[in-house]
Design an enzyme around this catalytic site. Structure first.
Site, PDB file in Angstrom:
ATOM      1  N   ASP A  18       0.648  -1.157  -0.434  1.00  0.00           N
ATOM      2  CA  ASP A  18      -0.018   0.105   0.103  1.00  0.00           C
ATOM      3  C   ASP A  18       0.529   1.178  -0.005  1.00  0.00           C
ATOM      4  O   ASP A  18       1.787   0.779   0.945  1.00  0.00           O
ATOM      5  CB  ASP A  18      -0.843   0.345   1.342  1.00  0.00           C
ATOM      6  CG  ASP A  18      -1.837   0.813   0.769  1.00  0.00           C
ATOM      7  OD1 ASP A  18      -2.277   1.600   0.089  1.00  0.00           O
ATOM      8  OD2 ASP A  18      -2.051   1.462   2.754  1.00  0.00           O
ATOM      9  N   TYR A  23      -1.224   9.983  -2.741  1.00  0.00           N
ATOM     10  CA  TYR A  23      -1.327  11.786  -3.835  1.00  0.00           C
ATOM     11  C   TYR A  23      -1.058  12.907  -3.199  1.00  0.00           C
ATOM     12  O   TYR A  23       0.204  13.695  -4.393  1.00  0.00           O
ATOM     13  CB  TYR A  23      -3.082  12.550  -3.729  1.00  0.00           C
ATOM     14  CG  TYR A  23      -4.073  11.259  -4.310  1.00  0.00           C
ATOM     15  CD1 TYR A  23      -3.298  10.172  -4.748  1.00  0.00           C
ATOM     16  CD2 TYR A  23      -5.520  11.768  -4.340  1.00  0.00           C
ATOM     17  CE1 TYR A  23      -4.346   8.994  -5.755  1.00  0.00           C
ATOM     18  CE2 TYR A  23      -5.898  10.832  -5.259  1.00  0.00           C
ATOM     19  CZ  TYR A  23      -6.421   9.915  -5.928  1.00  0.00           C
ATOM     20  OH  TYR A  23      -7.257   8.805  -6.177  1.00  0.00           O
ATOM     21  N   GLU A 121      -3.144   0.284  -4.417  1.00  0.00           N
ATOM     22  CA  GLU A 121      -2.962  -1.059  -3.414  1.00  0.00           C
ATOM     23  C   GLU A 121      -2.679  -2.343  -4.696  1.00  0.00           C
ATOM     24  O   GLU A 121      -3.402  -2.589  -5.421  1.00  0.00           O
ATOM     25  CB  GLU A 121      -3.934  -1.652  -3.331  1.00  0.00           C
ATOM     26  CG  GLU A 121      -4.746  -0.634  -1.502  1.00  0.00           C
ATOM     27  CD  GLU A 121      -5.646  -1.281  -0.983  1.00  0.00           C
ATOM     28  OE1 GLU A 121      -5.648  -1.741  -0.130  1.00  0.00           O
ATOM     29  OE2 GLU A 121      -6.751  -0.475  -1.608  1.00  0.00           O
TER      30      GLU A 121
HETATM   31  P1  TTP Z   1      -5.346   5.416   0.968  1.00  0.00           P
HETATM   32  O1  TTP Z   1      -4.363   4.304   0.450  1.00  0.00           O
HETATM   33  O2  TTP Z   1      -6.710   5.262   1.305  1.00  0.00           O
HETATM   34  O3  TTP Z   1      -4.978   6.870   1.926  1.00  0.00           O
HETATM   35  P2  TTP Z   1      -2.690   7.621   1.767  1.00  0.00           P
HETATM   36  O4  TTP Z   1      -2.117   6.317   0.932  1.00  0.00           O
HETATM   37  O5  TTP Z   1      -3.626   8.751   1.318  1.00  0.00           O
HETATM   38  O6  TTP Z   1      -2.806   7.371   3.220  1.00  0.00           O
HETATM   39  P3  TTP Z   1      -1.813   6.282   4.348  1.00  0.00           P
HETATM   40  O7  TTP Z   1       0.041   5.983   4.374  1.00  0.00           O
HETATM   41  O8  TTP Z   1      -2.906   5.830   5.187  1.00  0.00           O
HETATM   42  O9  TTP Z   1      -2.299   4.397   3.532  1.00  0.00           O
HETATM   43  O10 TTP Z   1      -5.805   5.950  -0.080  1.00  0.00           O
HETATM   44  C1  TTP Z   1      -5.064   6.803  -1.391  1.00  0.00           C
HETATM   45  C2  TTP Z   1      -4.965   7.956  -2.113  1.00  0.00           C
HETATM   46  O11 TTP Z   1      -6.701   7.476  -2.450  1.00  0.00           O
HETATM   47  C3  TTP Z   1      -5.384   8.986  -1.269  1.00  0.00           C
HETATM   48  O12 TTP Z   1      -4.119   9.367  -0.922  1.00  0.00           O
HETATM   49  C4  TTP Z   1      -6.262   9.956  -2.061  1.00  0.00           C
HETATM   50  C5  TTP Z   1      -7.051   9.067  -2.375  1.00  0.00           C
HETATM   51  N1  TTP Z   1      -7.771   9.201  -1.280  1.00  0.00           N
HETATM   52  C6  TTP Z   1      -9.854   9.966  -2.210  1.00  0.00           C
HETATM   53  O13 TTP Z   1      -9.091  10.226  -2.844  1.00  0.00           O
HETATM   54  N2  TTP Z   1     -10.526   9.687  -0.639  1.00  0.00           N
HETATM   55  C7  TTP Z   1     -11.063   8.873   0.145  1.00  0.00           C
HETATM   56  O14 TTP Z   1     -11.652   9.047   0.796  1.00  0.00           O
HETATM   57  C8  TTP Z   1      -9.556   7.704   0.291  1.00  0.00           C
HETATM   58  C9  TTP Z   1      -9.654   7.124   0.862  1.00  0.00           C
HETATM   59  C10 TTP Z   1      -8.681   7.922  -0.987  1.00  0.00           C
END
Ligand code: TTP
Length: 709
Positions: A18, A23, A121
């Site tokens: 992951d 972003y 992921e």
């Molecule tokens: P995630 O993998 O949920 O989160 P993340 O990568 O930002 O942080 P983490 O290190 O905790 O995993 O989401 C991946 C991307 O998807 C995130 O960077 C932005 C986008 N996203 C949205 O746009 N809206 C949302 O509600 C979520 C959960 C994610």
């Protein structure tokens, strides 16, 4: 509903990778000056600085959370850097994030089967790589272990106060007494650490990973130590991990099932499930779900890593919260057009780059009614077969919306409201394309032919590339049949009935930023075998787009060809509604490349007659051969089974072909059944086509007809 799958092997090595604050990392790579600073990506709108959708780990230390808006984040962390999501067509443009995700996937897929689970992921099945390592270079005999591997978190490893954690990890990896499963996991630790370092080196992105014997456990582990770390779940630690895990944290238990387990069964942690016999869970939740629950309580999950590097579906959505809710049909149509335009672009590039075509278009919406006791009623999701081409997708999506709206507010309400607000509002809208299948192999002969045309107009249009050529060959409904003829291995499953279906997928989470890809796989809508017009016109639509992109490279002659071609297409399009003929494309660009005598003969016949094949009302149920006696009269008739829509009263629209529209040069390219049919037509007395022509293998499926005016 979750489905229990038997554990395929309890000695698999599965990793879930992951990306960290994905972003944000993508934006920081674009603007390196932001690295190390508290940063968040916002989806901008005027209200309180827009919603945060990704937050860097530096910003999280200040208490900045994804649920905040820009203004709130500034309050808790005044120095936070807010970066806006790129915008296109008035909505978030995620293309940059998608392709960054693809870069990562291409690296991770080097060591084993790889399943892209979302925009950031990935699941990996590293069993083979681990077995090989164990056989050839077992970790027990390694003197030097990579630093990154030594930083792993191994659940259950006793890290007493003061002990050297890295040393403990080294010892665990080096253990000679370990059982086979732990030895495989030790290999997994080394492989995943290496892959993650490779990702960092090549993309500048950090990621975290979970390593376990199945997907469920790997996924649970990957989020446990972030950012840029990896966590391992040996089988001896599974109970410890699950015992205290809140039930709602499990994938598929965040919704109604999880609530029911809590309220009806008093189950709050996964460990609480252990007290129930399998039969009891089956009694309450059905055989499959009951077994699945029994299994997950014990850390058992047989779900395979699918081996898919590309998304299962494409989606484009937007939310319209609060005062932004869409309250008139034209407003909805405006936004649907934007969403469909984006979707169409992505479908074209998928076709272009990956040789894949989608088959189902689905519309999801969320809505409210201002004065209704039945306010719980959901806006129904609707699906239909997908026709390629922006205008067609827009048209179909709008029809789906209207069908949904009729159901949601009633026919009368839709009819009477016109452009005026009529007590409903749309708060989110999305379109998605699913049932994406590769173009079957063995269908590239016409594509080769395009490449072979060194002096033709086509050759100079090579940038349109062979994908389009290949796709053209697939265009007729007979594509199913064609793949059988040319490629016994190709498996394309086209369900049989066309229907405008209620989509069975629970409504999507319409956060427009999220990749919609994984949630749409369960759509269970029907198809008609009559998909050719859409595919044909779709490919042409893509072709046109490619042409536009290539505009400046096209020479004068080509430009002239293009404009004539387009003019011709436009004229027909109005009449044909998506069933333009492939023949115009072939005609006059290839005078008999295959030198077939039959082709020549057909040409002669064609020149000597202006016979027309009419497919329609009069001829329903008759094959070309049966009609051949009438062939001396014109027009000739043939069966249209599988082509054209039934008009409800059993009648079909009438279609006709002109014999001179059939370019002889493509005849030899056709499946034998079709060739037979044409031969029977040319020489009615000599040729008896096979009566057992397979469904979808009629000439009508290969030569798109001109609709009778
Ligand atoms: P995630 O993998 O949920 O989160 P993340 O990568 O930002 O942080 P983490 O290190 O905790 O995993 O989401 C991946 C991307 O998807 C995130 O960077 C932005 C986008 N996203 C949205 O746009 N809206 C949302 O509600 C979520 C959960 C994610």
């Amino acid at each position: 509903m979750p489905v229990a799958k038997p554990e395929s092997s309890d000695s698999r090595v599965i990793a879930h990778v992951d990306m960290d604050c994905f972003y944000v990392q993508v934006e920081q790579r674009k603007q390196p000056q932001l690295r190390g600073l508290p940063t968040a990506v916002v989806q901008y709108n005027e209200w309180k600085g827009g919603a945060l959708i990704a937050v860097s780990y530096e910003a999280r230390k200040f208490g900045v959370k994804r649920s905040m808006r820009g203004a709130e984040a500034k309050e808790v962390c005044p120095q936070i850097q807010l970066v806006q999501v790129p915008v296109a067509r008035g909505k978030a443009d995620l293309n940059g994030y998608r392709s960054a995700g693809s870069e990562v996937v291409s690296i991770l897929s080097r060591r084993g089967r790889c399943e892209r689970a979302s925009i950031d992921e990935v699941y990996l099945d590293l069993t083979d790589a681990a077995e090989t390592m164990l056989a050839e270079n077992p970790p027990q005999s390694l003197e030097k272990i990579d630093e990154e591997a030594l930083k792993s978190h191994i659940l259950g490893l006793n890290n007493e106060d003061g002990s050297d954690i890295k040393e403990n990890v080294r010892n665990w990896i080096n253990r000679h007494s370990a059982d086979h499963r732990d030895k495989l996991l030790a290999c997994g630790i080394l492989i995943v650490a290496e892959l993650r370092m490779q990702v960092l080196k090549e993309t500048e992105f950090t990621c975290s990973a979970g390593i376990a014997h199945n997907k469920m456990l790997a996924k649970l582990a990957s989020g446990m130590n972030k950012p840029s770390q990896q966590t391992v779940v040996p089988s001896s630690s599974v109970n410890g991990l699950l015992n205290t895990l809140p039930i709602r944290k499990m994938k598929q238990l965040g919704g109604k099932l999880g609530i029911s387990l809590q309220t009806d069964m008093g189950v709050n942690t996964v460990g609480d499930l252990l007290q129930f016999p399998e039969e009891k869970l089956q009694e309450r939740y059905g055989v499959n779900t009951g077994t699945w629950l029994w299994n997950i309580a014990r850390g058992i999950s047989g779900e395979a890593v699918e081996g898919r590097l590309l998304p299962k579906s494409h989606g484009s959505g937007k939310t319209f919260t609060g005062p932004r809710a869409l309250k008139t049909v034209p407003a909805v149509q405006h936004w649907l057009n934007q969403l469909c335009e984006e979707l169409s672009e992505r479908l074209c590039s998928d076709l272009d780059q990956n040789k894949r075509m989608a088959h189902t278009l689905t519309l999801h919406a969320r809505a409210y009614k201002s004065s209704d006791s039945d306010s719980q009623k959901k806006f129904p999701s609707k699906s239909c077969p997908l026709r390629y081409g922006t205008a067609k997708i827009q048209e179909d999506a709008f029809n789906l919306f209207q069908a949904g709206l009729r159901e949601y507010i009633g026919f009368y309400g839709v009819k009477t409201q016109g452009n005026h607000y009529s007590g409903w509002g749309i708060t989110s809208l999305s379109v998605s394309a699913s049932k994406i299948v590769p173009i079957p192999s063995g269908t590239c002969s016409i594509a080769k032919y395009f490449h072979g045309q060194s002096t033709s107009h086509f050759s100079s249009m090579q940038p349109l590339d062979n994908v389009n050529g290949e796709a053209m060959l697939l265009l007729p409904p007979g594509s199913e049949c064609y793949s059988e003829v040319n490629s016994p291995k190709a498996e394309v499953d086209f369900p049989k009935e066309e229907s405008w279906t209620e989509d069975t997928v629970p409504e999507l989470d319409l956060q427009e930023q999220k990749d919609l890809s994984s949630s749409l796989s369960k759509t269970q809508d029907g198809f008609t075998q009559d998909i050719s017009p859409s595919l044909l016109s779709g490919t042409e639509a893509c072709l046109e787009q490619s042409q536009n992109k290539q505009e400046s490279d096209i020479t004068k002659d080509e430009g002239q060809f293009k404009s004539e071609y387009n003019k011709e297409r436009k004229g027909k399009r109005v009449k044909d509604k998506g069933t333009p003929s492939i023949l115009e494309l072939f005609k006059s660009y290839n005078p008999y490349p295959f030198g077939s005598s039959f082709s020549q003969e057909l040409k002669k016949t064609a020149e000597g007659t202006d016979a027309r094949l009419t497919i329609g009302l009069e001829s329903k149920g008759h094959s070309l051969a049966e009609q051949s006696e009438v062939g001396k009269e014109k027009p000739m008739h043939c069966s249209s089974s599988g082509y054209g829509r039934d008009e409800g009263d059993g009648r079909r629209e009438a279609w006709s072909y002109s014999i001179d529209e059939i370019d002889p040069s493509v005849i030899d390219e056709l499946p034998p059944e079709i060739q037979d049919e044409i031969k029977a037509w040319v020489h009615p007395h000599k040729w008896r086509p096979n009566n057992t022509v397979r469904r979808g293998c009629k000439i009508s499926h290969y030569f798109s007809p001109t609709k009778k005016s």
